[in-house]
Structure formats: structure tokens, C-alpha cells
Write a protein that holds these residues in place. Structure first.
Motif, PDB file in Angstrom:
ATOM      1  N   ALA A  14       0.829  -1.206   0.000  1.00 30.36           N
ATOM      2  CA  ALA A  14       0.000   0.000   0.000  1.00 30.36           C
ATOM      3  C   ALA A  14       0.864   1.256   0.000  1.00 30.36           C
ATOM      4  O   ALA A  14       0.576   2.225  -0.725  1.00 30.36           O
ATOM      5  CB  ALA A  14      -0.935  -0.009   1.211  1.00 30.36           C
ATOM      6  N   LEU A  15       1.920   1.257   0.787  1.00 32.55           N
ATOM      7  CA  LEU A  15       2.821   2.407   0.818  1.00 32.55           C
ATOM      8  C   LEU A  15       3.529   2.575  -0.522  1.00 32.55           C
ATOM      9  O   LEU A  15       3.716   3.699  -1.000  1.00 32.55           O
ATOM     10  CB  LEU A  15       3.849   2.237   1.938  1.00 32.55           C
ATOM     11  N   ALA A  16       3.913   1.454  -1.145  1.00 33.48           N
ATOM     12  CA  ALA A  16       4.567   1.524  -2.454  1.00 33.48           C
ATOM     13  C   ALA A  16       3.629   2.078  -3.522  1.00 33.48           C
ATOM     14  O   ALA A  16       4.077   2.686  -4.500  1.00 33.48           O
ATOM     15  CB  ALA A  16       5.061   0.133  -2.861  1.00 33.48           C
ATOM     16  N   LEU A  17       2.320   1.888  -3.327  1.00 36.51           N
ATOM     17  CA  LEU A  17       1.316   2.393  -4.275  1.00 36.51           C
ATOM     18  C   LEU A  17       0.937   3.844  -3.991  1.00 36.51           C
ATOM     19  O   LEU A  17       0.090   4.401  -4.684  1.00 36.51           O
ATOM     20  CB  LEU A  17       0.066   1.509  -4.227  1.00 36.51           C
ATOM     21  N   GLY A  18       1.536   4.433  -2.968  1.00 34.76           N
ATOM     22  CA  GLY A  18       1.288   5.836  -2.678  1.00 34.76           C
ATOM     23  C   GLY A  18       0.125   6.108  -1.749  1.00 34.76           C
ATOM     24  O   GLY A  18      -0.379   7.246  -1.706  1.00 34.76           O
ATOM     25  N   CYS A  19      -0.300   5.117  -0.986  1.00 35.94           N
ATOM     26  CA  CYS A  19      -1.397   5.334  -0.036  1.00 35.94           C
ATOM     27  C   CYS A  19      -0.920   6.235   1.106  1.00 35.94           C
ATOM     28  O   CYS A  19       0.111   5.973   1.725  1.00 35.94           O
ATOM     29  CB  CYS A  19      -1.902   4.002   0.519  1.00 35.94           C
ATOM     30  N   GLU A  20      -1.701   7.271   1.383  1.00 39.33           N
ATOM     31  CA  GLU A  20      -1.333   8.244   2.407  1.00 39.33           C
ATOM     32  C   GLU A  20      -2.028   7.978   3.738  1.00 39.33           C
ATOM     33  O   GLU A  20      -1.703   8.606   4.747  1.00 39.33           O
ATOM     34  CB  GLU A  20      -1.673   9.652   1.925  1.00 39.33           C
ATOM     35  N   ARG A  21      -2.991   7.075   3.738  1.00 38.39           N
ATOM     36  CA  ARG A  21      -3.651   6.667   4.974  1.00 38.39           C
ATOM     37  C   ARG A  21      -3.799   5.155   4.976  1.00 38.39           C
ATOM     38  O   ARG A  21      -4.101   4.548   3.933  1.00 38.39           O
ATOM     39  CB  ARG A  21      -5.044   7.308   5.110  1.00 38.39           C
TER      40      ARG A  21
END
Length: 380
Positions: free
Chosen positions: A31-38
Motif C-alpha cells: 500500500a505504501l509503495a502504491l502511494g497510499c497516504e492513509r
């Protein structure tokens, strides 16, 4: 804004781990690698596994929030937000999986060749692949359901009923266990073996490197976290290296040799575990390279007992030059010359018997032989 909705199993004992990491940790990484901010985590309370996800999310620059029930999502997302939902049994990792997931407003479904995937069915013909990107406004429809409804599954049903576009996974992601349904710890161990074998590669030829490779593989497939193994090895390698340097400085070169060999061995364990963790190669090689330098310095000091420093320095320069050439061009044949355990045995034994010159000569001969063998192989 991109937001991820992850789910922890109700019972902590039901959490599947792969290489020492819970599935939710692998999902948070993606999720972080996909740019999720929350990162929204469906869990009844801030338990220890939930705290691990919180630390991981916040370390990656994302905000974290516990979602104890479905109605807690109401009013949390804006109309233009994108919500990533992941099945709690999904292992998703790797660049190929990330590229496939980086497509908004999609329900990902299994290819027809996949058979039973382990995820729920959307209809008689279609199996869910465990992931979907949904418009943020869709969470407001959870108000029509009971608060104890499972949020990810409920949102999936809502999206399927509203006709959100479906996209089949490509087969190559499934071949590498980049995308898999894991329902038991046995599933986690099997996939962990595949990941470890893939990232570690073939076993080295030289003895110390071979043993470090084998130990790391055994530890990881038995559930140890690669990062934890690497951190312990890094600490041990630094301690051994420091001891070797101190003994060298005090003039006890012969006694520094086994410590330098142990430092190299610990550093090589760090390097192998780092391959699985995805650490930067340069950082993983600091301890092994420094240990080889300590071994070269120890050999120089031992040789200087019988000769002048000029002659000892010249011999060491020859050993290092030939070794570098052998390692660069001779593949497995030259790998013995970068094996700190092998070098420590040669230097330690010949130094203790006061025949260090023969040890240095043997290393040069080994390097020349490795280079010659490689050139003959290249010509043929």
C-alpha cells in the motif's frame, strides 16, 4: 488521496506469517509503495499486531487509523478518494504485482487458468483476486448494513453490484508467488520457501559463504524474519570486527585473525538475509569488506615479523591484486579468495606455524590458477 483498508484476523493465532512477517505487514508495504497516504486497519483494538502496522505505516509517511467496525468508515473518505481493499488472506509483493495494482477503479479477478484461488466468488464464473480499488464515496453505502458487517467483503459486494470494472490478473504474477491466497501457516511456510529460494539464488561454492547461505535459508524458511536475522548479524559482525581491530592495534595480529573471520561470516549472513529483505547492496557489504581488510592487515603484520615492512607490504599488495583479479573474472573459482572463513584458516594456521610466507604464496597461486582457469573457459 489513496487510502488502504487492511484487515487483521479476529484471533491473533489465525495470523499467517511469511518469513516472520504477518500478511498485513506485506500488504501495508505494498500500500505504501502504491502511494497510499492513509492506512485504515480493521481490528477490534490497538493490539500488538496492530501496533506493528501502525509503526510501519507511520515510518512510511502515512497516517494510521483503527477501524473497529464498518460504520466507523462513514464520513472518513471524500468523493475523489481512492480506496484499496485487500483480502486478509492475500500475500501481494514484488514489482509485477505493484504494476498490476496501480490501476484505479478496478476489481481484480483471477485469470480463467488459475482454478480455485482461495478468495470469494463474485458470481458463478468469476473469482475475486483479493484486491480492488473503489471510489471513496462508496463507503457511505455501509450505512445500509449492520455495523458488524466485515467492511472489505461488504464493500466488494457493493462494488460488484454497481458494476465496477473488473480486470484479470496476468499469469506471471501467480507463477512467482507474488500474488497468493494463504489460509494457514503451512501455506505461509511454503511460500516463504519459494521467496527465499528465489531471492537467495544458488548456494555458493566456497565453504564460509556456503555455510552462511545455508544457515540463512534454514532460519528464514522456519519463520525467522529476514530483517531481524540481518540486524543481529550486523551487530555481531561489528563487535567481532572491533575486537579484531583492537587486537591488531595492540600487536596481537595472530589472535585477530579468527575474530576477523567471524566478522566476515556474520557480515555474509547479513548480506544473504539482506537479499531477502531487499536492503541496499552497498550497506550489506561494509562489514565483509572491512573484515577482509582486517585479514590482509593481519597477514601483513605476521609477515613483517620475519621481513621488513617493505617486503611484507609488497607481498600483501600482490596477494590483494591477484585476488581482486581472480574474484572479478573467475566466478566460483575465485570466490574462495573472498571467503573470509577460508582466508582466516589459511592465515591463522600458517601464521601459527611460522610459515606465513607459504600461506601468502599459496593464495597467490590459487588466484593465478583461478584466473587461468577462467580464461581457458572463456576461450573454449
Amino acid at each position: 488521496m489513496r487510502i488502504a483498508l487492511l484487515t487483521l484476523p479476529v484471533e491473533e493465532a489465525g495470523t499467517v506469517h511469511v518469513l516472520g512477517r504477518a500478511l498485513a505487514e506485506w500488504q501495508c508495504e505494498m500500500a505504501l509503495a502504491l502511494g497510499c497516504e492513509r492506512i485504515l486497519l480493521v481490528a477490534p483494538a490497538l493490539t500488538e499486531p496492530a501496533l506493528d502496522i501502525q509503526h510501519q505505516a507511520e515510518a512510511g509517511g502515512a497516517k494510521f487509523q483503527i477501524v473497529p467496525h464498518a460504520h466507523r468508515l462513514l464520513g472518513q473518505l471524500k468523493t475523489d478518494d481512492e480506496l484499496l481493499i485487500l483480502d486478509p488472506a492475500l500475500l501481494v509483493r514484488g514489482e509485477a504485482a505493484r504494476e498490476m495494482l496501480d490501476t484505479p477503479r478496478r476489481i481484480f479477478v483471477m485469470p480463467e487458468t488459475a482454478g480455485e484461488s482461495g478468495f470469494e466468488r463474485l458470481d458463478r464464473e468469476t473469482l475475486w483476486a483479493g484486491a480492488a480499488w473503489l471510489p471513496g464515496a462508496m463507503v457511505e453505502r455501509l450505512a445500509d448494513l449492520d455495523s458488524d458487517a466485515e467492511p472489505a467483503s461488504a464493500l466488494l459486494r457493493i462494488a460488484a453490484g454497481l458494476g465496477v470494472r473488473r480486470q484479470h490478473l496476468r499469469d506471471e504474477a501467480l507463477d512467482k508467488a507474488d500474488w497468493a491466497a494463504l489460509h494457514s501457516q503451512q501455506d505461509g511456510l511454503e511460500v516463504g520457501r519459494e521467496i527465499t529460494t528465489d531471492r537467495l539464488g544458488a548456494a555458493p561454492v566456497s565453504p564460509g559463504d556456503w555455510l552462511a547461505h545455508r544457515l540463512v535459508r534454514q532460519w528464514l524458511v522456519n519463520g525467522q524474519a529476514a530483517g531481524r536475522v540481518g540486524r543481529i548479524a550486523a551487530g555481531a559482525g561489528a563487535v567481532f570486527l572491533g575486537g579484531a581491530i583492537v587486537l591488531l592495534a595492540l600487536g596481537y595480529a595472530l589472535y585477530s585473525v579468527p575474530l576477523a573471520g567471524l566478522s566476515w561470516f556474520a557480515g555474509t549472513i547479513l548480506a544473504h538475509s539482506g537479499k531477502v529483505s531487499g536492503w541496499k547492496r552497498g550497506a550489506m557489504l561494509i562489514v565483509p569488506l572491512a573484515s577482509l581488510g582486517a585479514l590482509a592487515a593481519a597477514l601483513a603484520v605476521i609477515l613483517a615479523r620475519s621481513w621488513t615492512w617493505t617486503i611484507a607490504g609488497f607481498v600483501i599488495a600482490m596477494v590483494v591484486a591477484w585476488a581482486i583479479e581472480a574474484v572479478r573474472g573467475a566466478g566460483s573459482s575465485g570466490s574462495w579468495l573472498r571467503d573470509g572463513v577460508f582466508l582466516a584458516v589459511v592465515i591463522g594456521v600458517t601464521g601459527a606455524l611460522d610459515i606465513a610466507f607459504l600461506g601468502a604464496t599459496g593464495l597467490i597461486a590459487l588466484a593465478i590458477g583461478a584466473i587461468w582457469t577462467a580464461r581457458l573457459r572463456t576461450r573454449s
